[in-house]
Scaffold this motif. Structure first.
Motif, PDB file in Angstrom:
ATOM      1  N   VAL A  41      -4.348   7.852  -7.195  1.00 53.07           N
ATOM      2  CA  VAL A  41      -3.995   6.652  -7.944  1.00 53.07           C
ATOM      3  C   VAL A  41      -2.590   6.823  -8.525  1.00 53.07           C
ATOM      4  O   VAL A  41      -2.243   7.900  -9.032  1.00 53.07           O
ATOM      5  CB  VAL A  41      -5.005   6.389  -9.085  1.00 53.07           C
ATOM      6  N   LEU A  82      -1.936   1.365  -8.010  1.00 51.47           N
ATOM      7  CA  LEU A  82      -2.171   1.509  -6.577  1.00 51.47           C
ATOM      8  C   LEU A  82      -3.205   2.606  -6.368  1.00 51.47           C
ATOM      9  O   LEU A  82      -3.065   3.705  -6.897  1.00 51.47           O
ATOM     10  CB  LEU A  82      -0.872   1.882  -5.865  1.00 51.47           C
ATOM     11  N   LYS A  83      -4.220   2.289  -5.594  1.00 50.68           N
ATOM     12  CA  LYS A  83      -5.330   3.224  -5.396  1.00 50.68           C
ATOM     13  C   LYS A  83      -5.536   3.455  -3.904  1.00 50.68           C
ATOM     14  O   LYS A  83      -5.744   2.513  -3.149  1.00 50.68           O
ATOM     15  CB  LYS A  83      -6.594   2.623  -6.035  1.00 50.68           C
ATOM     16  N   HIS A  84      -5.435   4.720  -3.473  1.00 49.46           N
ATOM     17  CA  HIS A  84      -5.749   5.119  -2.106  1.00 49.46           C
ATOM     18  C   HIS A  84      -7.120   5.792  -2.097  1.00 49.46           C
ATOM     19  O   HIS A  84      -7.384   6.665  -2.932  1.00 49.46           O
ATOM     20  CB  HIS A  84      -4.697   6.108  -1.580  1.00 49.46           C
ATOM     21  N   TYR A  85      -7.965   5.410  -1.153  1.00 44.15           N
ATOM     22  CA  TYR A  85      -9.353   5.864  -1.126  1.00 44.15           C
ATOM     23  C   TYR A  85      -9.603   6.854   0.010  1.00 44.15           C
ATOM     24  O   TYR A  85      -9.090   6.691   1.118  1.00 44.15           O
ATOM     25  CB  TYR A  85     -10.306   4.676  -0.939  1.00 44.15           C
ATOM     26  N   ALA A 134      -4.936  -5.857  -1.094  1.00 36.75           N
ATOM     27  CA  ALA A 134      -5.791  -4.787  -0.581  1.00 36.75           C
ATOM     28  C   ALA A 134      -5.724  -4.763   0.931  1.00 36.75           C
ATOM     29  O   ALA A 134      -5.468  -5.789   1.578  1.00 36.75           O
ATOM     30  CB  ALA A 134      -7.240  -4.990  -1.030  1.00 36.75           C
ATOM     31  N   TRP A 193      -6.529   0.932   0.789  1.00 32.83           N
ATOM     32  CA  TRP A 193      -5.952   0.861  -0.547  1.00 32.83           C
ATOM     33  C   TRP A 193      -6.248  -0.469  -1.226  1.00 32.83           C
ATOM     34  O   TRP A 193      -6.565  -1.461  -0.566  1.00 32.83           O
ATOM     35  CB  TRP A 193      -4.428   1.076  -0.499  1.00 32.83           C
ATOM     36  N   THR A 194      -6.145  -0.447  -2.547  1.00 30.19           N
ATOM     37  CA  THR A 194      -6.137  -1.673  -3.348  1.00 30.19           C
ATOM     38  C   THR A 194      -4.998  -1.574  -4.347  1.00 30.19           C
ATOM     39  O   THR A 194      -4.587  -0.481  -4.742  1.00 30.19           O
ATOM     40  CB  THR A 194      -7.452  -1.907  -4.130  1.00 30.19           C
ATOM     41  N   ASN A 243     -10.155   9.932  -4.716  1.00 28.01           N
ATOM     42  CA  ASN A 243      -9.084   8.955  -4.550  1.00 28.01           C
ATOM     43  C   ASN A 243      -7.784   9.448  -5.183  1.00 28.01           C
ATOM     44  O   ASN A 243      -7.795  10.324  -6.048  1.00 28.01           O
ATOM     45  CB  ASN A 243      -9.473   7.623  -5.202  1.00 28.01           C
ATOM     46  N   ALA A 296     -13.341   1.431  -0.857  1.00 26.54           N
ATOM     47  CA  ALA A 296     -12.240   0.473  -1.022  1.00 26.54           C
ATOM     48  C   ALA A 296     -12.740  -0.952  -0.854  1.00 26.54           C
ATOM     49  O   ALA A 296     -12.428  -1.843  -1.658  1.00 26.54           O
ATOM     50  CB  ALA A 296     -11.136   0.776  -0.012  1.00 26.54           C
ATOM     51  N   GLY A 356       0.798  -1.225   0.000  1.00 27.63           N
ATOM     52  CA  GLY A 356       0.000   0.000   0.000  1.00 27.63           C
ATOM     53  C   GLY A 356       0.823   1.264   0.000  1.00 27.63           C
ATOM     54  O   GLY A 356       0.280   2.362  -0.151  1.00 27.63           O
ATOM     55  N   THR A 415      -8.336  -2.618   3.541  1.00 23.89           N
ATOM     56  CA  THR A 415      -9.374  -1.598   3.694  1.00 23.89           C
ATOM     57  C   THR A 415      -9.495  -1.118   5.132  1.00 23.89           C
ATOM     58  O   THR A 415     -10.360  -0.287   5.434  1.00 23.89           O
ATOM     59  CB  THR A 415     -10.731  -2.145   3.212  1.00 23.89           C
TER      60      THR A 415
END
Length: 258
Positions: free
Chosen positions: A23, A34-37, A66, A74-75, A21, A43, A6, A68
């Motif tokens: 990314v 990588l995605k931060h929410y 992931a 994150w995922t 988000n 998420a 993450g 959450t």
């Protein structure tokens, strides 16, 4: 997956598009997104949706890892090596992957994870309409009218997987011909016509009927349901959008439909 925790590698370029988000595109050792929410429920919902796509063999990003429960949640998802489908080919290219998603049966109504499960599709819609009315008191009359239309609808709904954020930029066609929908954080179980209603809003249509062409054999109630969901999604934009232009356009379309 080993090596994904993450954290953002220092050399990873950010590819966020101005939403809540953030990314990044990570290149090594294995390329991934990588995605931060901003919202942990989103998420959890996207992670659940990607798992469901994989379980049913429907092409989409593959979930690599992931968490959450951290801050931020994150995922990590496989990187799609293709460009978004051009807008003038979007509807033609969308039909196949959307139909595949809509063949996945739901276990309840509403978001897949991270949110309340609803006993019926009508219950889910009533809760959403109430939230919109609270957010935009000036639109309470419109929300009340749509509550009544939902209550009057008698069509039985079998829940299926909905993307619920269909728009150009979320569909990729790889060189092999495989089409993949990305950004599943708003996925829900419900009536497939709701996906089309949301799509009509995202395409800026003054009449949602043309998107029915995505359905092979729409039943006799499909057009009426589509129109209702189109209005509900317009109300969502009018009440909740952070973009004043989007909000104003939604209000204008709702006024013309009254």
């Amino acid at each position: 997956m080993n090596g994904i925790d993450g954290g953002v590698p220092p050399d990873a370029p950010e590819i966020s598009t101005g939403q809540a988000n953030r990314v990044w595109s990570v290149t090594a050792p294995t390329p991934y997104v990588l995605k931060h929410y901003g919202d942990p429920s989103r998420a959890a919902n996207e992670a659940a949706a990607l798992g469901l796509l994989a379980d049913h063999g429907v092409p989409g990003p593959r979930l690599l890892a992931a968490n959450t429960d951290t801050t931020p949640p994150w995922t990590a998802q496989t990187l799609i090596r293709a460009d978004p489908t051009p807008a003038d080919r979007f509807l033609d290219e969308l039909a196949e992957p959307l139909a595949a998603a809509h063949r996945i049966p739901g276990t309840h109504f509403g978001r897949l994870a991270g949110a309340r499960r609803h006993r019926s599709w009508a219950d889910y819609l009533h809760v959403r309409l109430t939230a919109y009315a609270v957010a935009a008191p000036a639109l309470r009359t419109t929300a009340r009218r749509l509550h009544q239309e939902v209550e009057a609808s008698q069509h039985p709904i079998q829940p299926v997987l909905l993307h619920h954020d269909l728009q150009p930029g979320h569909l990729f066609r790889e060189a092999s011909g495989t089409r993949r929908l990305i950004d599943w954080e708003l996925a829900a179980f419900g009536d497939e016509q709701s996906d089309l209603g949301r799509l009509a809003v995202r395409l800026g249509l003054d009449d949602p009927t043309p998107v029915l062409a995505l359905v092979d054999r729409p039943d006799p109630t499909a057009e009426g349901r589509l129109h209702l969901y189109w209005l509900i999604h317009l109300l969502a934009d009018a009440a909740l959008s952070t973009d004043p232009v989007v909000r104003a356009r939604a209000v204008a379309r709702l006024s013309r439909s009254a």
